[in-house]
Scaffold this motif. Structure first.
Motif, PDB file in Angstrom:
ATOM      1  N   ILE A 230       0.856  -1.183   0.000  1.00  0.00           N
ATOM      2  CA  ILE A 230       0.000   0.000   0.000  1.00  0.00           C
ATOM      3  C   ILE A 230       0.889   1.229   0.000  1.00  0.00           C
ATOM      4  O   ILE A 230       1.831   1.317   0.790  1.00  0.00           O
ATOM      5  N   THR A 231       0.580   2.174  -0.874  1.00  0.00           N
ATOM      6  CA  THR A 231       1.289   3.452  -0.903  1.00  0.00           C
ATOM      7  C   THR A 231       0.281   4.557  -0.651  1.00  0.00           C
ATOM      8  O   THR A 231      -0.721   4.668  -1.362  1.00  0.00           O
ATOM      9  N   ILE A 232       0.558   5.349   0.378  1.00  0.00           N
ATOM     10  CA  ILE A 232      -0.256   6.508   0.717  1.00  0.00           C
ATOM     11  C   ILE A 232       0.526   7.735   0.260  1.00  0.00           C
ATOM     12  O   ILE A 232       1.651   7.954   0.709  1.00  0.00           O
ATOM     13  N   THR A 233      -0.052   8.540  -0.629  1.00  0.00           N
ATOM     14  CA  THR A 233       0.618   9.730  -1.137  1.00  0.00           C
ATOM     15  C   THR A 233       0.009  10.966  -0.488  1.00  0.00           C
ATOM     16  O   THR A 233      -1.208  11.159  -0.532  1.00  0.00           O
ATOM     17  N   ARG A 234       0.879  11.757   0.115  1.00  0.00           N
ATOM     18  CA  ARG A 234       0.454  12.979   0.790  1.00  0.00           C
ATOM     19  C   ARG A 234       0.930  14.204   0.004  1.00  0.00           C
ATOM     20  O   ARG A 234       1.943  14.164  -0.665  1.00  0.00           O
ATOM     21  N   THR A 235       0.183  15.290   0.146  1.00  0.00           N
ATOM     22  CA  THR A 235       0.594  16.563  -0.433  1.00  0.00           C
ATOM     23  C   THR A 235       1.685  17.162   0.444  1.00  0.00           C
ATOM     24  O   THR A 235       1.974  16.648   1.532  1.00  0.00           O
ATOM     25  N   GLU A 236       2.257  18.261   0.011  1.00  0.00           N
ATOM     26  CA  GLU A 236       3.271  18.949   0.807  1.00  0.00           C
ATOM     27  C   GLU A 236       2.723  19.385   2.168  1.00  0.00           C
ATOM     28  O   GLU A 236       3.437  19.417   3.152  1.00  0.00           O
ATOM     29  N   SER A 237       1.428  19.702   2.207  1.00  0.00           N
ATOM     30  CA  SER A 237       0.819  20.135   3.472  1.00  0.00           C
ATOM     31  C   SER A 237       0.460  18.959   4.378  1.00  0.00           C
ATOM     32  O   SER A 237       0.046  19.158   5.511  1.00  0.00           O
TER      33      SER A 237
ATOM     34  N   PHE B 107       4.693   5.520   2.749  1.00  0.00           N
ATOM     35  CA  PHE B 107       4.195   6.880   2.593  1.00  0.00           C
ATOM     36  C   PHE B 107       5.125   7.644   1.673  1.00  0.00           C
ATOM     37  O   PHE B 107       6.344   7.479   1.749  1.00  0.00           O
ATOM     38  N   LYS B 108       4.543   8.474   0.810  1.00  0.00           N
ATOM     39  CA  LYS B 108       5.371   9.315  -0.047  1.00  0.00           C
ATOM     40  C   LYS B 108       4.702  10.670  -0.248  1.00  0.00           C
ATOM     41  O   LYS B 108       3.483  10.789  -0.081  1.00  0.00           O
ATOM     42  N   LYS B 109       5.522  11.635  -0.619  1.00  0.00           N
ATOM     43  CA  LYS B 109       5.005  12.980  -0.919  1.00  0.00           C
ATOM     44  C   LYS B 109       5.196  13.267  -2.384  1.00  0.00           C
ATOM     45  O   LYS B 109       6.021  12.749  -3.046  1.00  0.00           O
TER      46      LYS B 109
ATOM     47  N   THR C 232      -1.831  16.416   3.661  1.00  0.00           N
ATOM     48  CA  THR C 232      -3.111  15.756   3.432  1.00  0.00           C
ATOM     49  C   THR C 232      -2.928  14.571   2.481  1.00  0.00           C
ATOM     50  O   THR C 232      -2.020  14.551   1.653  1.00  0.00           O
ATOM     51  N   ILE C 233      -3.801  13.605   2.608  1.00  0.00           N
ATOM     52  CA  ILE C 233      -3.732  12.421   1.751  1.00  0.00           C
ATOM     53  C   ILE C 233      -4.361  12.764   0.409  1.00  0.00           C
ATOM     54  O   ILE C 233      -5.509  13.182   0.334  1.00  0.00           O
ATOM     55  N   GLN C 234      -3.569  12.592  -0.644  1.00  0.00           N
ATOM     56  CA  GLN C 234      -4.003  12.897  -2.009  1.00  0.00           C
ATOM     57  C   GLN C 234      -4.520  11.646  -2.712  1.00  0.00           C
ATOM     58  O   GLN C 234      -5.457  11.699  -3.490  1.00  0.00           O
TER      59      GLN C 234
END
Length: 110
Positions: free
Chosen positions: A4-11, A108-110, A13-15
């Motif tokens: 599972i990869t959860i991509t977050r924005t710079e702020s 997790f990645k941004k 939040t989950i995108q």
């Protein structure tokens, strides 16, 4: 293994999130890891749609592939609700990962 990869924005939040693979914990139809991950992820997407009216871009494919991308520029109220539900999903998935780490990996990645 389910990845599972959860991509977050710079702020923060989950995108989006993606998942693929199979847990291989037990035989098909008896795999509690796969069932748990599926219930948490699909339950979250369904809850977001029903409770907020926000419809993510969802793609499904072979090998347990699921990708959900959430729209940008939501109202503050909807953004807050969507993020709360997504963060709850992450907590639930991390609980599964803690117990069955040989069968599920969250990145997790941004």
């Amino acid at each position: 293994m389910i990845r599972i990869t959860i991509t977050r924005t710079e702020s923060g939040t989950i995108q989006s999130f993606t998942m693929s693979g199979h847990a291989d914990f037990a035989n098909h139809g008896e795999d509690i890891v796969c069932a748990g991950v599926s219930a948490v992820s699909f339950g979250t997407v369904n809850a977001i749609e029903v409770l907020t009216g926000v419809v993510p871009d969802v793609k499904q494919g072979e090998g347990g592939f699921l990708e959900c991308v959430f729209p940008e520029n939501l109202s503050d109220a909807n953004e807050e609700k969507v993020q709360l539900l997504l963060e709850a999903m992450v907590v639930s998935l991390q609980g599964i990962e803690k117990e069955y780490g040989k069968h599920i990996k969250i990145t997790f990645k941004k």
